[in-house]
Design a protein around this motif. Structure first.
Motif, PDB file in Angstrom:
ATOM      1  N   TYR A  62       0.879  -1.349  -0.027  1.00  0.00           N
ATOM      2  CA  TYR A  62       0.210   0.148   0.002  1.00  0.00           C
ATOM      3  C   TYR A  62       0.848   1.187  -0.131  1.00  0.00           C
ATOM      4  O   TYR A  62       0.700   2.072  -0.611  1.00  0.00           O
ATOM      5  CB  TYR A  62      -0.925  -0.028   1.195  1.00  0.00           C
ATOM      6  CG  TYR A  62      -1.602   1.286   1.522  1.00  0.00           C
ATOM      7  CD1 TYR A  62      -2.678   1.732   0.801  1.00  0.00           C
ATOM      8  CD2 TYR A  62      -1.185   2.168   2.493  1.00  0.00           C
ATOM      9  CE1 TYR A  62      -3.301   2.797   1.288  1.00  0.00           C
ATOM     10  CE2 TYR A  62      -1.618   3.482   2.491  1.00  0.00           C
ATOM     11  CZ  TYR A  62      -2.422   3.807   2.022  1.00  0.00           C
ATOM     12  OH  TYR A  62      -3.308   5.092   2.186  1.00  0.00           O
ATOM     13  N   PHE A 105      -5.627  -4.698   4.704  1.00  0.00           N
ATOM     14  CA  PHE A 105      -6.305  -4.341   3.435  1.00  0.00           C
ATOM     15  C   PHE A 105      -6.989  -5.108   2.716  1.00  0.00           C
ATOM     16  O   PHE A 105      -6.771  -6.521   2.441  1.00  0.00           O
ATOM     17  CB  PHE A 105      -4.973  -3.743   2.423  1.00  0.00           C
ATOM     18  CG  PHE A 105      -4.338  -2.539   3.016  1.00  0.00           C
ATOM     19  CD1 PHE A 105      -4.765  -1.221   2.879  1.00  0.00           C
ATOM     20  CD2 PHE A 105      -3.168  -2.673   4.193  1.00  0.00           C
ATOM     21  CE1 PHE A 105      -3.968  -0.315   3.643  1.00  0.00           C
ATOM     22  CE2 PHE A 105      -2.613  -1.690   4.663  1.00  0.00           C
ATOM     23  CZ  PHE A 105      -3.036  -0.505   4.395  1.00  0.00           C
ATOM     24  N   TYR A 127     -11.849  -4.006   7.073  1.00  0.00           N
ATOM     25  CA  TYR A 127     -10.897  -3.642   6.157  1.00  0.00           C
ATOM     26  C   TYR A 127     -10.258  -2.379   6.443  1.00  0.00           C
ATOM     27  O   TYR A 127     -11.106  -1.696   6.835  1.00  0.00           O
ATOM     28  CB  TYR A 127     -11.859  -3.408   4.860  1.00  0.00           C
ATOM     29  CG  TYR A 127     -12.306  -4.841   4.206  1.00  0.00           C
ATOM     30  CD1 TYR A 127     -11.300  -5.736   3.938  1.00  0.00           C
ATOM     31  CD2 TYR A 127     -13.601  -5.100   4.174  1.00  0.00           C
ATOM     32  CE1 TYR A 127     -11.717  -7.201   3.242  1.00  0.00           C
ATOM     33  CE2 TYR A 127     -14.151  -6.350   3.430  1.00  0.00           C
ATOM     34  CZ  TYR A 127     -13.046  -7.366   3.183  1.00  0.00           C
ATOM     35  OH  TYR A 127     -13.431  -8.681   2.800  1.00  0.00           O
ATOM     36  N   THR A 128      -9.107  -2.213   6.197  1.00  0.00           N
ATOM     37  CA  THR A 128      -8.453  -0.906   6.156  1.00  0.00           C
ATOM     38  C   THR A 128      -8.255  -0.061   5.033  1.00  0.00           C
ATOM     39  O   THR A 128      -7.691  -1.036   3.880  1.00  0.00           O
ATOM     40  CB  THR A 128      -7.212  -0.824   6.977  1.00  0.00           C
ATOM     41  OG1 THR A 128      -6.378  -1.866   6.857  1.00  0.00           O
ATOM     42  CG2 THR A 128      -7.589  -1.122   8.640  1.00  0.00           C
ATOM     43  N   LYS A 129      -8.576   0.929   4.584  1.00  0.00           N
ATOM     44  CA  LYS A 129      -7.953   1.701   3.388  1.00  0.00           C
ATOM     45  C   LYS A 129      -6.665   2.485   3.431  1.00  0.00           C
ATOM     46  O   LYS A 129      -6.157   3.054   2.555  1.00  0.00           O
ATOM     47  CB  LYS A 129      -9.028   2.673   2.938  1.00  0.00           C
ATOM     48  CG  LYS A 129     -10.252   1.858   2.509  1.00  0.00           C
ATOM     49  CD  LYS A 129     -11.399   2.871   2.273  1.00  0.00           C
ATOM     50  CE  LYS A 129     -12.748   2.219   2.047  1.00  0.00           C
ATOM     51  NZ  LYS A 129     -13.749   3.073   1.583  1.00  0.00           N
ATOM     52  N   GLU A 133      -5.824   4.205   9.538  1.00  0.00           N
ATOM     53  CA  GLU A 133      -7.060   3.269  10.101  1.00  0.00           C
ATOM     54  C   GLU A 133      -6.731   1.949  10.793  1.00  0.00           C
ATOM     55  O   GLU A 133      -7.625   1.253  11.305  1.00  0.00           O
ATOM     56  CB  GLU A 133      -7.894   2.984   9.064  1.00  0.00           C
ATOM     57  CG  GLU A 133      -8.374   4.162   7.975  1.00  0.00           C
ATOM     58  CD  GLU A 133      -9.070   3.887   6.924  1.00  0.00           C
ATOM     59  OE1 GLU A 133      -9.430   2.709   6.670  1.00  0.00           O
ATOM     60  OE2 GLU A 133      -9.681   5.060   6.165  1.00  0.00           O
TER      61      GLU A 133
END
Length: 634
Positions: A62, A105, A127-129, A133
């Motif tokens: 990411y 993610f 879920y993390t973006k 977070e």
């Protein structure tokens, strides 16, 4: 081959990847152990050493994707690997029907819909973006009663903070092998694309046609050598510039219609420096959208026999056209199709008929067409047969052997050979001249005398008229065959009264010329412009240009007032009418003023009734009475 770098968070994964590379003989030589904190720096280091594709996973992938522009192949946990982790976790928890939280993610997960049924657990996914977070996601999982948290390095550290058992998303041979194969395929495709692009660019660069690529914002992204030569610029000075700024003859709305999928092709002529060119614009369309436009620019070859020396001679003799399309100051929607049609007609060798009232820009269009045409290098000759006898017209067009001068002896058709001949007021030509002109246009030749000695001509004819030529044909004053020969490529220039936007633009242009020529600053307020836009300009552009010269020279103030503009219109262009056999001056009234005055007479001064019939309010009617200086005798 594109170079692949593999960046991994665990030593065990590094060893597994090296084993896969050796076992399958993959062309990957860059494998490194990294931490999340150093992921971006390590990726940039790999890129400095030539990496064009990076394999990574989770938070590290990411971050690399966010802060670099290198393509990323993300390692995804397979269902089998995740199942093994859940099974290990159940032994750690040792609790019936435990709640397992998967945190990370979305790109890391596969479908786990049936895990609850298979393992007899309660599954929840967070879920993390973004990295920021992660803390909130783990905290939420803990609040929801998670007995076990499965995630990456950061998630495991946070789980330990909340004293909840956790497991690291372990990637084994299966997921690593899949990612490496994907990266290898991408590298192969990138290499093929690079080779194809190199071949394509070689072909493009050796093309004699100019080729320019623009994006959806009409900005230039690529050019070949031929286009740079035509434009006389260096590539670095053009990349990123608007194509409308570089090629001023292009119509922005036509380019936009290609990008909006409203048309499939746009062809026009243009002037690049002193070179006339034909430009064909074609959109680059994928399955779903248009990504740009390719412009193919082809030099318009001069007519045979016109070398540079002869072109110079034409200018020295004054037989050249001054006006070009790029200098036209038109904003009216009615003029845009006329402009585009004229540019297209310039590409043809056939005769063109330009129609319009007295004072419209017929001659300017003729000159611009000549300058955008294959005949540009040749002479530009203008002739008017009005007021001449048939014999005089014949001598002008076809020559007078008794004359000493070369031009007079040969005639204007010979003088304009390999160039353009403009014939104004074409309806004034005699029937005999019309017949011989038809033969020249149709066959490129003319019989010089009774023994059939022929003269051959190669020139483009442009004819202009201010009257209805079809009515002349019906009255028998103009030949039908010549009429049908010249009307296929015809332009109808609308009068100035039908395009007030152009009045405003032209006045602005004349003002700029005046300021530059006389070094005297003058401004024209908007309310004065409105007065000029409302006038009907029976003499069209010629009348407006000369009026502006008088207006700017005579104005007593720097700001041209409404009162002075109205005064000058009345003084220069008084209207007259015959009263009792005597012609008297009538002060010009705007059509709206006449209409209001007639309605006031009709309704005996009842303003409410007048406003109702006009479809306006009484307040608006009052403003119109004042604006148009309507005399209300009631």
């Amino acid at each position: 081959m594109a170079k692949i770098a593999v960046l991994l968070p665990r030593e065990m994964m590094v060893e597994e990847v090296k084993a896969i590379i050796e076992e399958e003989q993959l062309d990957i030589g860059y494998v490194k152990l990294i931490t999340t904190a150093t992921a971006v720096d390590e990726a940039r280091q790999a890129m400095d050493e030539g990496a064009t594709i990076i394999v990574a996973r989770g938070a590290q992938a990411y971050l690399i994707k966010k802060y670099t522009k290198v393509p990323i192949v993300e390692i995804k946990i397979t269902a089998q690997e995740l199942a093994r982790l859940v099974k290990r976790g159940l032994k750690m928890v040792d609790k019936p029907y435990p709640q397992v939280a998967l945190v990370g993610f979305a790109n890391m997960f596969v479908d786990t819909t049936y895990f609850e049924e298979i393992f007899d657990i309660k599954r929840k996914i967070y879920y993390t973006k973004a990295m920021e977070e992660s803390d909130e996601a783990v905290r939420k999982a803990v609040e929801d009663g998670a007995d076990l948290i499965i995630g990456g390095d950061v998630i495991n550290e946070l789980a330990a903070k909340y004293q909840v058992p956790s497991l690291f998303f372990e990637s084994t041979k299966e997921s690593l092998q899949t990612a490496l194969h994907t990266a290898t395929s991408m590298a192969y495709a990138a290499n093929m694309e690079k080779e194809y692009r190199a071949q394509f660019e070689t072909v493009i660069d050796t093309s004699e046609s100019g080729i320019i690529k623009i994006d959806t914002q009409m900005l230039i992204t690529n050019l070949n050598r031929a286009s740079l030569d035509m434009l006389g610029k260096k590539e670095e000075r053009l990349i990123g510039k608007s194509i409308l700024e570089v090629v001023k003859d292009l119509d922005g709305e036509s380019i936009k219609s290609l990008l909006d999928n409203q048309r499939d092709i746009y062809t026009t002529s243009a002037l690049l420096g002193s070179q006339a060119v034909m430009i064909t614009c074609v959109p680059i369309r994928g399955e779903e959208e248009t990504s740009g436009i390719i412009l193919n620019i082809l030099r318009i070859t001069a007519r045979p026999g016109k070398e540079a020396k002869q072109y110079e001679d034409v200018h020295l003799q004054g037989m050249y056209a001054r006006h070009v399309f790029a200098n036209f100051r038109y904003k009216s929607g009615k003029m845009k199709p006329v402009m585009e049609r004229a540019k297209n007609f310039a590409l043809s060798k056939k005769p063109i008929l330009i129609q319009g009232e007295v004072g419209t820009e017929k001659e300017r269009f003729a000159q611009a067409i000549h300058n955008n045409s294959p005949y540009k290098a040749g002479p530009y000759v203008m002739v008017n047969g009005s007021g001449l006898t048939e014999e005089e017209q014949l001598k002008i067009f076809f020559g007078d052997p008794e004359k000493k001068g070369v031009r007079e002896r040969q005639g204007v058709l010979a003088t304009a050979d390999s160039g353009t001949l403009l014939i104004t007021e074409v309806e004034k030509l005699s029937p005999v001249v019309q017949q011989r002109l038809f033969w020249v246009v149709r066959h490129g030749e003319s019989i010089r005398n009774a023994v059939n000695i022929k003269e051959y001509y190669d020139c483009r004819l442009i004819l202009t008229t201010s009257i209805d030529l079809q009515a002349e044909v019906e009255a028998g004053r103009f030949r039908k065959d010549l009429y049908y020969l010249v009307t296929a490529l015809s332009l109808q220039i609308p009068p100035l009264r039908e395009r007030p936007e152009d009045v405003e633009n032209l006045v602005s242009g004349y003002r700029d010329q005046f300021v530059k020529h006389y070094t005297r600053y003058i401004s024209v307020p908007e309310e004065t412009i409105e007065v000029l836009k409302e006038y009907h300009w029976p003499g069209n552009g010629i009348q407006l240009e000369m009026f502006c010269e008088r207006l700017f020279l005579g104005t007593p103030k720097k700001n041209v007032s409404v009162e002075y503009a109205k005064y000058l219109l009345r003084e220069l262009y008084p209207e007259t009418e015959v009263v009792a056999g005597e012609r008297k001056v009538v002060v010009y009234k705007h059509p709206r003023a006449k209409e209001i005055a007639e309605l006031l007479e009709k309704h005996h001064g009842n303003r409410s009734a007048v406003a109702k019939e006009l479809g306006i309010s009484t307040t608006t009617l009052w403003r119109h009475i004042k604006k148009y200086e309507v005399k209300d005798e009631f």
